[in-house]
Design a protein around this motif. Structure first.
Motif, PDB file in Angstrom:
ATOM      1  N   HIS A   1      45.540  51.737  37.938  1.00  0.00           N
ATOM      2  CA  HIS A   1      46.745  52.193  38.633  1.00  0.00           C
ATOM      3  C   HIS A   1      47.771  51.072  38.807  1.00  0.00           C
ATOM      4  O   HIS A   1      48.979  51.317  38.754  1.00  0.00           O
ATOM      5  CB  HIS A   1      46.378  52.770  39.996  1.00  0.00           C
ATOM      6  CG  HIS A   1      45.610  54.056  39.934  1.00  0.00           C
ATOM      7  ND1 HIS A   1      46.212  55.259  39.680  1.00  0.00           N
ATOM      8  CD2 HIS A   1      44.286  54.320  40.090  1.00  0.00           C
ATOM      9  CE1 HIS A   1      45.294  56.222  39.694  1.00  0.00           C
ATOM     10  NE2 HIS A   1      44.128  55.681  39.933  1.00  0.00           N
ATOM     11  N   THR A   2      47.299  49.861  39.024  1.00  0.00           N
ATOM     12  CA  THR A   2      48.227  48.749  39.227  1.00  0.00           C
ATOM     13  C   THR A   2      49.099  48.540  37.999  1.00  0.00           C
ATOM     14  O   THR A   2      50.305  48.269  38.117  1.00  0.00           O
ATOM     15  CB  THR A   2      47.457  47.455  39.548  1.00  0.00           C
ATOM     16  OG1 THR A   2      46.639  47.678  40.702  1.00  0.00           O
ATOM     17  CG2 THR A   2      48.409  46.306  39.834  1.00  0.00           C
ATOM     18  N   PHE A   3      48.499  48.679  36.812  1.00  0.00           N
ATOM     19  CA  PHE A   3      49.279  48.536  35.590  1.00  0.00           C
ATOM     20  C   PHE A   3      50.363  49.594  35.522  1.00  0.00           C
ATOM     21  O   PHE A   3      51.514  49.302  35.195  1.00  0.00           O
ATOM     22  CB  PHE A   3      48.382  48.627  34.350  1.00  0.00           C
ATOM     23  CG  PHE A   3      49.159  48.598  33.062  1.00  0.00           C
ATOM     24  CD1 PHE A   3      49.569  47.396  32.517  1.00  0.00           C
ATOM     25  CD2 PHE A   3      49.518  49.779  32.410  1.00  0.00           C
ATOM     26  CE1 PHE A   3      50.317  47.359  31.341  1.00  0.00           C
ATOM     27  CE2 PHE A   3      50.259  49.761  31.233  1.00  0.00           C
ATOM     28  CZ  PHE A   3      50.655  48.541  30.701  1.00  0.00           C
ATOM     29  N   TRP A   4      50.010  50.841  35.841  1.00  0.00           N
ATOM     30  CA  TRP A   4      51.005  51.919  35.741  1.00  0.00           C
ATOM     31  C   TRP A   4      52.120  51.756  36.773  1.00  0.00           C
ATOM     32  O   TRP A   4      53.269  52.127  36.509  1.00  0.00           O
ATOM     33  CB  TRP A   4      50.340  53.278  35.879  1.00  0.00           C
ATOM     34  CG  TRP A   4      49.479  53.676  34.710  1.00  0.00           C
ATOM     35  CD1 TRP A   4      48.232  54.214  34.762  1.00  0.00           C
ATOM     36  CD2 TRP A   4      49.816  53.613  33.312  1.00  0.00           C
ATOM     37  NE1 TRP A   4      47.759  54.478  33.501  1.00  0.00           N
ATOM     38  CE2 TRP A   4      48.722  54.108  32.590  1.00  0.00           C
ATOM     39  CE3 TRP A   4      50.933  53.160  32.610  1.00  0.00           C
ATOM     40  CZ2 TRP A   4      48.703  54.185  31.199  1.00  0.00           C
ATOM     41  CZ3 TRP A   4      50.922  53.229  31.225  1.00  0.00           C
ATOM     42  CH2 TRP A   4      49.832  53.733  30.532  1.00  0.00           C
TER      43      TRP A   4
ATOM     44  N   PRO B   1      34.411  52.951  17.338  1.00  0.00           N
ATOM     45  CA  PRO B   1      34.499  51.490  17.204  1.00  0.00           C
ATOM     46  C   PRO B   1      35.864  51.014  16.731  1.00  0.00           C
ATOM     47  O   PRO B   1      36.208  49.839  16.919  1.00  0.00           O
ATOM     48  CB  PRO B   1      33.407  51.155  16.182  1.00  0.00           C
ATOM     49  CG  PRO B   1      33.173  52.431  15.434  1.00  0.00           C
ATOM     50  CD  PRO B   1      33.404  53.527  16.424  1.00  0.00           C
ATOM     51  N   TYR B   2      36.652  51.935  16.136  1.00  0.00           N
ATOM     52  CA  TYR B   2      37.945  51.534  15.591  1.00  0.00           C
ATOM     53  C   TYR B   2      39.067  51.584  16.628  1.00  0.00           C
ATOM     54  O   TYR B   2      40.221  51.360  16.299  1.00  0.00           O
ATOM     55  CB  TYR B   2      38.287  52.403  14.384  1.00  0.00           C
ATOM     56  CG  TYR B   2      37.275  52.239  13.276  1.00  0.00           C
ATOM     57  CD1 TYR B   2      37.224  51.059  12.531  1.00  0.00           C
ATOM     58  CD2 TYR B   2      36.335  53.237  13.007  1.00  0.00           C
ATOM     59  CE1 TYR B   2      36.270  50.890  11.540  1.00  0.00           C
ATOM     60  CE2 TYR B   2      35.371  53.062  12.018  1.00  0.00           C
ATOM     61  CZ  TYR B   2      35.354  51.885  11.293  1.00  0.00           C
ATOM     62  OH  TYR B   2      34.398  51.706  10.311  1.00  0.00           O
ATOM     63  N   MET B   3      38.714  51.850  17.885  1.00  0.00           N
ATOM     64  CA  MET B   3      39.718  51.877  18.963  1.00  0.00           C
ATOM     65  C   MET B   3      39.199  51.092  20.164  1.00  0.00           C
ATOM     66  O   MET B   3      38.794  51.666  21.180  1.00  0.00           O
ATOM     67  CB  MET B   3      40.054  53.321  19.355  1.00  0.00           C
ATOM     68  CG  MET B   3      40.716  54.118  18.245  1.00  0.00           C
ATOM     69  SD  MET B   3      41.147  55.782  18.813  1.00  0.00           S
ATOM     70  CE  MET B   3      41.872  56.465  17.305  1.00  0.00           C
ATOM     71  N   PRO B   4      39.180  49.749  20.086  1.00  0.00           N
ATOM     72  CA  PRO B   4      38.684  48.934  21.200  1.00  0.00           C
ATOM     73  C   PRO B   4      39.580  49.026  22.432  1.00  0.00           C
ATOM     74  O   PRO B   4      40.804  48.967  22.334  1.00  0.00           O
ATOM     75  CB  PRO B   4      38.684  47.525  20.616  1.00  0.00           C
ATOM     76  CG  PRO B   4      39.697  47.548  19.523  1.00  0.00           C
ATOM     77  CD  PRO B   4      39.634  48.923  18.944  1.00  0.00           C
ATOM     78  N   LYS B   5      38.967  49.184  23.578  1.00  0.00           N
ATOM     79  CA  LYS B   5      39.710  49.338  24.828  1.00  0.00           C
ATOM     80  C   LYS B   5      40.340  48.008  25.253  1.00  0.00           C
ATOM     81  O   LYS B   5      39.694  46.963  25.239  1.00  0.00           O
ATOM     82  CB  LYS B   5      38.797  49.860  25.932  1.00  0.00           C
ATOM     83  CG  LYS B   5      39.499  50.112  27.262  1.00  0.00           C
ATOM     84  CD  LYS B   5      38.568  50.761  28.265  1.00  0.00           C
ATOM     85  CE  LYS B   5      39.230  50.904  29.619  1.00  0.00           C
ATOM     86  NZ  LYS B   5      40.419  51.783  29.568  1.00  0.00           N
ATOM     87  N   LEU B   6      41.604  48.090  25.653  1.00  0.00           N
ATOM     88  CA  LEU B   6      42.331  46.905  26.115  1.00  0.00           C
ATOM     89  C   LEU B   6      42.027  46.646  27.591  1.00  0.00           C
ATOM     90  O   LEU B   6      41.869  47.575  28.383  1.00  0.00           O
ATOM     91  CB  LEU B   6      43.830  47.107  25.932  1.00  0.00           C
ATOM     92  CG  LEU B   6      44.324  47.092  24.483  1.00  0.00           C
ATOM     93  CD1 LEU B   6      45.698  47.735  24.376  1.00  0.00           C
ATOM     94  CD2 LEU B   6      44.366  45.656  23.948  1.00  0.00           C
ATOM     95  N   ASN B   7      41.972  45.382  27.945  1.00  0.00           N
ATOM     96  CA  ASN B   7      41.731  44.976  29.328  1.00  0.00           C
ATOM     97  C   ASN B   7      43.077  44.804  30.029  1.00  0.00           C
ATOM     98  O   ASN B   7      43.659  43.718  30.043  1.00  0.00           O
ATOM     99  CB  ASN B   7      40.933  43.667  29.362  1.00  0.00           C
ATOM    100  CG  ASN B   7      40.675  43.193  30.780  1.00  0.00           C
ATOM    101  OD1 ASN B   7      40.901  43.935  31.737  1.00  0.00           O
ATOM    102  ND2 ASN B   7      40.217  41.961  30.918  1.00  0.00           N
ATOM    103  N   THR B   8      43.579  45.875  30.603  1.00  0.00           N
ATOM    104  CA  THR B   8      44.911  45.833  31.209  1.00  0.00           C
ATOM    105  C   THR B   8      44.945  45.061  32.525  1.00  0.00           C
ATOM    106  O   THR B   8      46.022  44.881  33.107  1.00  0.00           O
ATOM    107  CB  THR B   8      45.438  47.257  31.445  1.00  0.00           C
ATOM    108  OG1 THR B   8      44.450  48.024  32.145  1.00  0.00           O
ATOM    109  CG2 THR B   8      45.765  47.936  30.122  1.00  0.00           C
ATOM    110  N   GLN B   9      43.804  44.566  32.979  1.00  0.00           N
ATOM    111  CA  GLN B   9      43.800  43.697  34.155  1.00  0.00           C
ATOM    112  C   GLN B   9      43.957  42.231  33.771  1.00  0.00           C
ATOM    113  O   GLN B   9      44.118  41.371  34.645  1.00  0.00           O
ATOM    114  CB  GLN B   9      42.529  43.918  34.966  1.00  0.00           C
ATOM    115  CG  GLN B   9      42.444  45.340  35.527  1.00  0.00           C
ATOM    116  CD  GLN B   9      41.211  45.572  36.370  1.00  0.00           C
ATOM    117  OE1 GLN B   9      40.677  44.654  36.970  1.00  0.00           O
ATOM    118  NE2 GLN B   9      40.754  46.817  36.423  1.00  0.00           N
TER     119      GLN B   9
END
Length: 584
Positions: free
Chosen positions: A334-337, A292-300
C-alpha cells in the motif's frame, strides 16, 4: 430483533464524506428485522441548558441482499463536526445503537455516540470527473490491426490465418490502431485501455524487459505520441497498463542476478529465497503465480520504488496519458501505491488510477491510492444470471445490492465495469453463442452505474474461449462482422451519452419480477428510467409497479410509446422506459 446482525463502523462504506459539509451514513440490519431507523445526530459541542442539542432524521432502506437490509442517509453538518447514533425499531421493540453498544434509550452523553470528528474536504473521494461519462474499449495491441508490416517480428503470421496461441504473432501495432480510430469514434468510444505496450518477449507483454521503451513490434515513441494526439483530438482518453508487481525474465536487473547471483547489485530488487536461482520444478524466488518468467519485484526496496515511480511519471509527463491500469495491484504494498498516486497526481491531477483487484478492494479505495478497481464482482453476477443462468433474477438483485453497498456511492460511479477481457472467455462464448443474451448483457452494462468497458471485437460478435482463444485477431472483414450487434452497442452508447440517468446520475433501486426477470430504476427530480429484462427463454409480460401504472412511458430504445400497464418482452428481451411526469 437480532442484534448480532446489526452492523456499522464509523468509516469506509459505512460513513464517508460526500462533500464539504455532507456525510453519508449506512447501516446493515438483519433482513426483514427492522421497520424503521432514525439517525440521532448533532455537533458534540452544541449544548443548551445542560442538554445536548441533536436532531432526528429517518433513514431510507436502499436495498436488501440474502441476509441484510441496507439503510442510508445523507447528513449535512453545518459545523463539520458530527456525533450520531441509531434508533432502531420494529413492532416488538426499539433500541439505540451507539459506539459502545446497545441501549434501551438514547444516552445523554455524546461519548456514547459514533464520532465523525471533522468533515475535511480533502477526504472526499474524488476520481477524475471525466471518468463517469467514459465508455472504454480494451485493445490487446498484438491482435487489433497490423498497420506497418516493417515492424513485424520474424515468423509473423498472416492476419487471422490460424488460431491464436500463447507464442504466435500476427503483427498488430500502433499504426494499425491509428488507422481504426474513426471506427472507434463511430462506435462511440471515449476511452481506450491498452494492455502493455512496453518492450517484452511475449505477445501479451506482461513480461516487461524495458519499462521506458515501446516494444519495437508495436512501433516507437513517435508513433505513440501521434496515436495519443489523434485520440485526444477525437475525444478519446488513453490508459496504459503498468506491470509493477513483476518484471519479465529478461528484465536486465533480473538477468544480472542470474549471472552474478548473490554478488549482483540487483539481488534485493526481487524476492529471492536462495542461491543459485532455479526455475524448475518450481522457482525458488517469488513470481506472479508460479510463472518463472515473471519474477516478482520488491517494491519495498528504495531503488525499485524510485525506478518504478520514475516510469509512472515518465509516461504521464512525456506522453500525456490519461490513466494507469495497475496489473496485479493487490500484491503490491500500500505504501508504494500511496507514493504512486501522490507523484502522478502532482503532474496531472485528473489521471485515472485503476487497480486490477478481483475481490473486496475497500483498503485501496479510501482516496489515498486508487480511483477505481476492475469490477469483477459485477462481472461474475452478470455472467451467472444472463449467460449461465446459475442464479435467479431475485438472487441477482440480492448479490448486486451487496456489490453496490460494498463501497461508498462516490466510488461506484468510477468503477470499471467489464464482462470480458484478455483474461476471460469472450462474452459470446459464455452465452453459448446466443446473441440475444449478449445483447441483454451489453444493455445492462451500458445503462448501469460505473464506467463500462468493451473488449475489442465483442461489439461485432467475435467468439473465443479463455486465453489464448479470447485473443483472436480482430475481424475487419465487414461481411464477417455482426453489424446488428455493432448497431446495438452503438445505440446504447448514444443513449448513455444523451441521458445522464443511463450513466451515473440519480438514485438506483431494483425491482423483482420473480425468477423470470427484473428491472432497475434510475431516478432524479421528475424523471425516472426503468430498464427491464426478461431472462427466460419464453416471451413474458411483467406488471409495472403501481407507482408507474398511470404513467405513459417512452421506450428510449425503440422510440415508441408504452401504452399498457404491463411490459411485454421477448425471450431474452429488454426495454428502456422513460417516465417523465412533465409529459403525463
Amino acid at each position: 430483533m437480532n442484534r448480532l446482525a446489526i452492523l456499522h463502523r464509523a468509516t469506509d462504506n459505512y460513513a464517508y464524506v460526500c462533500s464539504n459539509y455532507d456525510v453519508c451514513i449506512m447501516i446493515k440490519t438483519g433482513k426483514g428485522e427492522i421497520d424503521r431507523i432514525q439517525l440521532i445526530h448533532g455537533d458534540p459541542y452544541h449544548w443548551t441548558n445542560g442538554k445536548w442539542c441533536n436532531d432526528r432524521a429517518a433513514m431510507e432502506k436502499t436495498g436488501s441482499d440474502e441476509h441484510y437490509d441496507y439503510w442510508q442517509i445523507l447528513i449535512t453538518t453545518p459545523t463539520r463536526r458530527l456525533r450520531y447514533g441509531f434508533q432502531l425499531s420494529n413492532k416488538k421493540e426499539s433500541v439505540f445503537l451507539g459506539e459502545d453498544g446497545f441501549y434501551s434509550i438514547p444516552p445523554n452523553k455524546t461519548d456514547k455516540y459514533f464520532a465523525f470528528p471533522f468533515v475535511h474536504s480533502t477526504e472526499v473521494f474524488a476520481p477524475p470527473n471525466w471518468v463517469k461519462d467514459t465508455v472504454w474499449y480494451q485493445i490487446f495491441p498484438e491482435r487489433f490491426a497490423n498497420g506497418n508490416k516493417k515492424n513485424d517480428v520474424p515468423g509473423t503470421l498472416a492476419w487471422g490465418s490460424t488460431p491464436p496461441k500463447p507464442d504466435n504473432f500476427f503483427g498488430g501495432d500502433l499504426d494499425g490502431i491509428i488507422d481504426h480510430i474513426p471506427y472507434l469514434k463511430d462506435l462511440g468510444i471515449t476511452g481506450i485501455y491498452f494492455t502493455p505496450l512496453f518492450t517484452a518477449k511475449s505477445n501479451h507483454k506482461y513480461d516487461t524487459i524495458d519499462y521506458l521503451e515501446i516494444d519495437p513490434q508495436f512501433g516507437d515513441k513517435k508513433t505513440l505520441k501521434k496515436l495519443i494526439d489523434i485520440c485526444h483530438k477525437n475525444g478519446i482518453k488513453v490508459m496504459l497498463d503498468a506491470v509493477f508487481n513483476h518484471s519479465g525474465f529478461y528484465f536486465p536487473p533480473f538477468q544480472d542476478v542470474l549471472k552474478n547471483g548473490p554478488d549482483s547489485k540487483y539481488k534485493d530488487w526481487f524476492h529471492i529465497r536462495e542461491f543459485p536461482i532455479q526455475t524448475k520444478p518450481l522457482p525458488n524466488y517469488d513470481t506472479f503465480a508460479f510463472t518463472p518468467y515473471m519474477p516478482k519485484l520488491n517494491t519495498q526496496n528504495p531503488e525499485v520504488r524510485n525506478y518504478l515511480l520514475k516510469v509512472a511519471r515518465y509516461w504521464v509527463e512525456e506522453f500525456n496519458i490519461d490513466g494507469w491500469r495497475l496489473d496485479v495491484a493487490n500484491e503490491v504494498d500500500h505504501t508504494f501505491w500511496r507514493d504512486f498516486r501522490n507523484q502522478i497526481k502532482a503532474i496531472k491531477p485528473d489521471v485515472y488510477i485503476l487497480g486490477e483487484i478481483w475481490h473486496d478492494a475497500m483498503p485501496w479505495l479510501r482516496g489515498d491510492q486508487f480511483d477505481a478497481v476492475m469490477n469483477y464482482p459485477l462481472t461474475r453476477n452478470v455472467l451467472a444470471l444472463f449467460a449461465n443462468r446459475t442464479i435467479t433474477s431475485e438472487e441477482f438483485i440480492s448479490k448486486m445490492t451487496k456489490v453496490i453497498h460494498m463501497y461508498p456511492a462516490t466510488v461506484n460511479a468510477s468503477a470499471f465495469n467489464l464482462v470480458g477481457s484478455h483474461d476471460t472467455p469472450r462474452i459470446l462464448h459464455e452465452c453459448d453463442g446466443d446473441i440475444r443474451k449478449v445483447k441483454q448483457i451489453f444493455t445492462f452494462l451500458l445503462t448501469f452505474i460505473g464506467t463500462p468497458c468493451i473488449y475489442y471485437g465483442d461489439e461485432i460478435g467475435m467468439d473465443g474461449d479463455g486465453d489464448p482463444g479470447c485473443r483472436k485477431c480482430m475481424e475487419w472483414d465487414i461481411s464477417k462482422q455482426d453489424r446488428d450487434m455493432f448497431s446495438h452497442i452503438q445505440k446504447l452508447i448514444q443513449l448513455r451519452k444523451q441521458e445522464p440517468l443511463l450513466a451515473n446520475e440519480g438514485s438506483l433501486r431494483f425491482i423483482s419480477f420473480r425468477e423470470n426477470g427484473f428491472a432497475f430504476v434510475k431516478a432524479s427530480n421528475n424523471k425516472k428510467i426503468l430498464v427491464a429484462f426478461n431472462v427466460s427463454n419464453k416471451e413474458r409480460s411483467f406488471s409495472l409497479p403501481q407507482e408507474y401504472a398511470d404513467l405513459k412511458p417512452i421506450n428510449l430504445y425503440s422510440g415508441q410509446a408504452q401504452t399498457s400497464k404491463t411490459i411485454k418482452l421477448d425471450a431474452y428481451g429488454f426495454a428502456i422506459l422513460e417516465f417523465n411526469s412533465s409529459y403525463n
